[in-house]
Design a protein around this motif. Structure first.
Motif, PDB file in Angstrom:
ATOM      1  N   THR A 181      49.832  36.057  45.051  1.00 47.25           N
ATOM      2  CA  THR A 181      50.439  34.609  45.764  1.00 47.25           C
ATOM      3  C   THR A 181      49.661  32.948  45.799  1.00 47.25           C
ATOM      4  OG1 THR A 181      48.828  36.282  48.016  1.00 47.25           O
ATOM      5  CG2 THR A 181      48.774  33.733  48.080  1.00 47.25           C
ATOM      6  N   HIS A 182      50.758  32.658  45.666  1.00 44.67           N
ATOM      7  CA  HIS A 182      50.887  30.791  45.569  1.00 44.67           C
ATOM      8  C   HIS A 182      51.267  30.522  46.414  1.00 44.67           C
ATOM      9  CE1 HIS A 182      50.543  32.727  41.410  1.00 44.67           C
ATOM     10  NE2 HIS A 182      51.856  33.227  41.926  1.00 44.67           N
ATOM     11  N   LEU A 183      51.185  28.112  46.270  1.00 51.96           N
ATOM     12  CA  LEU A 183      51.610  27.735  47.480  1.00 51.96           C
ATOM     13  C   LEU A 183      52.390  26.819  47.167  1.00 51.96           C
ATOM     14  CD1 LEU A 183      47.477  26.402  47.347  1.00 51.96           C
ATOM     15  CD2 LEU A 183      48.599  27.399  48.840  1.00 51.96           C
ATOM     16  N   VAL A 299      40.388  41.354  44.102  1.00 52.06           N
ATOM     17  CA  VAL A 299      41.271  42.031  43.514  1.00 52.06           C
ATOM     18  C   VAL A 299      42.454  40.672  42.628  1.00 52.06           C
ATOM     19  CG1 VAL A 299      41.743  43.950  44.834  1.00 52.06           C
ATOM     20  CG2 VAL A 299      43.063  42.551  44.954  1.00 52.06           C
ATOM     21  N   GLU A 300      43.158  39.963  42.977  1.00 55.84           N
ATOM     22  CA  GLU A 300      43.505  38.625  42.805  1.00 55.84           C
ATOM     23  C   GLU A 300      43.309  37.010  42.769  1.00 55.84           C
ATOM     24  OE1 GLU A 300      47.656  38.703  44.147  1.00 55.84           O
ATOM     25  OE2 GLU A 300      47.825  40.874  44.078  1.00 55.84           O
ATOM     26  N   LYS A 301      43.582  36.376  41.786  1.00 49.86           N
ATOM     27  CA  LYS A 301      42.802  35.217  42.376  1.00 49.86           C
ATOM     28  C   LYS A 301      43.949  34.592  41.367  1.00 49.86           C
ATOM     29  CE  LYS A 301      39.467  32.144  40.872  1.00 49.86           C
ATOM     30  NZ  LYS A 301      40.011  30.423  40.953  1.00 49.86           N
ATOM     31  N   ASP A 302      44.769  33.389  42.198  1.00 56.76           N
ATOM     32  CA  ASP A 302      45.470  32.204  41.428  1.00 56.76           C
ATOM     33  C   ASP A 302      46.514  33.426  40.699  1.00 56.76           C
ATOM     34  OD1 ASP A 302      43.667  31.229  42.229  1.00 56.76           O
ATOM     35  OD2 ASP A 302      42.952  30.002  40.199  1.00 56.76           O
ATOM     36  N   GLY A 303      47.301  33.968  41.396  1.00 54.51           N
ATOM     37  CA  GLY A 303      47.767  34.865  40.940  1.00 54.51           C
ATOM     38  C   GLY A 303      47.538  35.982  39.507  1.00 54.51           C
ATOM     39  N   GLU A 323      43.180  26.966  45.661  1.00 52.57           N
ATOM     40  CA  GLU A 323      42.755  28.618  45.140  1.00 52.57           C
ATOM     41  C   GLU A 323      43.522  29.769  46.258  1.00 52.57           C
ATOM     42  OE1 GLU A 323      38.700  28.524  42.518  1.00 52.57           O
ATOM     43  OE2 GLU A 323      38.873  29.130  44.769  1.00 52.57           O
ATOM     44  N   ARG A 324      43.506  30.605  45.415  1.00 50.78           N
ATOM     45  CA  ARG A 324      44.401  32.050  46.046  1.00 50.78           C
ATOM     46  C   ARG A 324      43.064  32.933  46.028  1.00 50.78           C
ATOM     47  NH1 ARG A 324      46.953  28.231  42.902  1.00 50.78           N
ATOM     48  NH2 ARG A 324      48.111  29.847  42.549  1.00 50.78           N
ATOM     49  N   HIS A 325      42.537  33.740  46.845  1.00 51.11           N
ATOM     50  CA  HIS A 325      41.929  34.660  46.663  1.00 51.11           C
ATOM     51  C   HIS A 325      42.506  35.939  47.169  1.00 51.11           C
ATOM     52  CE1 HIS A 325      37.433  32.578  45.889  1.00 51.11           C
ATOM     53  NE2 HIS A 325      39.289  31.836  44.969  1.00 51.11           N
ATOM     54  N   THR A 326      42.895  37.055  47.105  1.00 50.78           N
ATOM     55  CA  THR A 326      43.224  38.576  47.400  1.00 50.78           C
ATOM     56  C   THR A 326      42.432  39.446  47.583  1.00 50.78           C
ATOM     57  OG1 THR A 326      45.410  38.124  47.675  1.00 50.78           O
ATOM     58  CG2 THR A 326      45.308  40.059  47.390  1.00 50.78           C
ATOM     59  N   VAL A 327      41.907  39.341  48.407  1.00 47.30           N
ATOM     60  CA  VAL A 327      40.678  40.529  48.081  1.00 47.30           C
ATOM     61  C   VAL A 327      41.067  41.888  49.290  1.00 47.30           C
ATOM     62  CG1 VAL A 327      39.210  38.279  48.789  1.00 47.30           C
ATOM     63  CG2 VAL A 327      40.187  39.835  51.075  1.00 47.30           C
ATOM     64  N   GLU A 328      40.563  42.913  49.025  1.00 46.86           N
ATOM     65  CA  GLU A 328      40.353  44.306  49.760  1.00 46.86           C
ATOM     66  C   GLU A 328      38.672  44.891  50.405  1.00 46.86           C
ATOM     67  OE1 GLU A 328      42.368  47.077  46.726  1.00 46.86           O
ATOM     68  OE2 GLU A 328      44.595  46.111  46.753  1.00 46.86           O
ATOM     69  N   PHE A 329      39.651  46.076  51.364  1.00 47.25           N
ATOM     70  CA  PHE A 329      38.839  46.276  52.150  1.00 47.25           C
ATOM     71  C   PHE A 329      38.756  47.563  52.845  1.00 47.25           C
ATOM     72  CE2 PHE A 329      39.231  43.325  55.694  1.00 47.25           C
ATOM     73  CZ  PHE A 329      38.929  43.942  55.752  1.00 47.25           C
ATOM     74  N   THR A 330      37.816  48.243  53.327  1.00 49.65           N
ATOM     75  CA  THR A 330      38.289  49.811  54.306  1.00 49.65           C
ATOM     76  C   THR A 330      37.470  49.461  55.176  1.00 49.65           C
ATOM     77  OG1 THR A 330      38.517  51.090  51.733  1.00 49.65           O
ATOM     78  CG2 THR A 330      38.316  52.076  54.288  1.00 49.65           C
TER      79      THR A 330
END
Length: 384
Positions: A181-183, A299-303, A323-330
């Motif tokens: 994920t980027h900008l 699970v991801e940061k800045d690609g 910054e780009r943070h991809t987070v996951e939760f249930t």
């Protein structure tokens, strides 16, 4: 009318939303006591005089759309135009909150939006992105974070010699060679043009990408509204060396409008869902984003993929500028409505009113037929 409700990336249809809310119950409450848009506009004009009336001729922004560039043959055209941006249009919870003039991106024949359209492609593909400034009034460029590209496509006029002046078009070749994920944003007079709304999300799905049960895109931003008000001809003076942020948004909206199912970005889930949030910061300040009653992993940061060994459960992630943070939760909490917000508490305000600002929510479908959800929809201005 939008096809889906919820944050960008949602697959919940409006019909499904109405079924989940019980239809008549929410429609019967929403709008009964909430102020109308006409009252909000009257309040704005009373405060700002003729400037608000003159600016009323501008189009109003729409929520950002997700553009699958692969489905368009790998090409997309972006343009920008002045628009009015209602971060929260009603008088409820400290509103109305308006940015009376922004420079909103639109994709192809789509509506102007702040943030701009979410451009989505697949690893290994090239995007041809045309910046159409034919009807523009000032120079612009496009700069894409994350991916590796040629020098001439970097989008910085002082180092490439390329800028797109009014009346011109220019096509950038953007390789999708770094998944994540980027900008993107305008890189001409950056300190002003991002502040005026010229930014968006660029997503590169890796080969063989497996989407989560629910996947959403969220952009947070702090604003100094003086620049927007100055551009609209109001009595304001903006100083980029002395910013005074006073508007705080999630996907361009302040709470409670963030919870509006069509204009806002509620994170709609069902019990047991794997939820993936792509969080990006297009502002100038860091924002520690906290989700109530759920533990997530980054699970991801800045690609870059975060290795399994480095992942751990948490409930706050501090997202710095760009910054780009991809987070996951249930979605494993007791079904309810849980906040997601910046934990700098003054960022969760509309002026002097708390709560507001940079605040959204995780909403379980099974509680959409409750009175408390209907009350939130009333605050947000949802009228069915």
């Amino acid at each position: 009318m939008t096809d889906y409700v919820g944050a960008p990336g949602s697959t919940m249809s409006r019909r499904e939303f109405l079924a989940a809310t019980g239809g008549a119950g929410i429609l019967g409450l929403a709008g009964c006591t909430a102020p109308t848009n006409e009252r909000a506009q009257a309040a704005l004009e009373e405060r700002t005089g003729t400037a608000a009336s003159q600016n009323a001729s501008l189009p109003t922004t729409s929520p950002p759309e997700v553009v699958n560039v692969d489905e368009q043959g790998g090409s997309v055209t972006l343009s920008s135009a002045p628009a009015r941006h209602m971060a929260h249009p009603l008088e409820s919870m400290g509103g109305p909150v308006e940015l009376p003039q922004v420079w909103a991106f639109s994709a192809d024949d789509g509506d102007p939006s702040v943030p701009g359209p979410i451009l989505r492609t697949t690893e290994g593909e090239d995007m041809e992105v045309t910046l159409d400034n034919t009807d523009g009034k000032r120079p612009h460029t496009l700069h894409f974070h994350g991916v590796r590209k040629s020098w001439k496509d970097d989008g910085v006029p002082t180092t490439t010699g390329i800028r797109v002046d009014p009346g011109e078009k220019h096509t950038y070749t953007i390789p999708a060679n770094v998944p994540g994920t980027h900008l993107y944003h305008c890189h001409y007079q950056t300190h002003r043009h991002i502040e005026m709304g010229m930014y968006g999300i660029f997503r590169v799905d890796p080969e063989g990408y497996e989407p989560a049960d629910r996947e959403y895109f969220m952009t947070i931003k702090d604003w100094d509204s003086r620049l927007s008000r100055m551009a609209a001809g109001q009595d304001a003076s903006y100083d980029p060396r002395n910013r005074r942020p006073d508007v705080f948004t999630v996907n361009g909206k302040c709470a409670p409008r963030t919870l509006h199912p069509e204009d806002g970005s509620p994170i709609i889930v069902s019990e047991g869902d794997l939820v993936r949030l792509h969080l990006t910061n297009n502002g100038y300040m860091s924002h520690p984003m906290h989700v109530h009653n759920h533990r997530f992993e980054s699970v991801e940061k800045d690609g870059g993929t975060v290795p399994e060994a480095a992942r751990h459960e948490m409930d706050v992630t501090n997202v710095a500028p760009a910054e780009r943070h991809t987070v996951e939760f249930t979605a494993d909490a007791e079904p309810g409505i849980y906040l997601m917000h910046c934990h700098k508490v003054n960022h969760v305000m509309n002026g002097g009113f708390y709560p507001g600002g940079m605040l959204g929510g995780v909403v379980y479908e099974s509680v959409m037929d409750t009175d408390i959800f209907a009350q939130l929809m009333e605050y947000a201005g949802y009228e069915g």
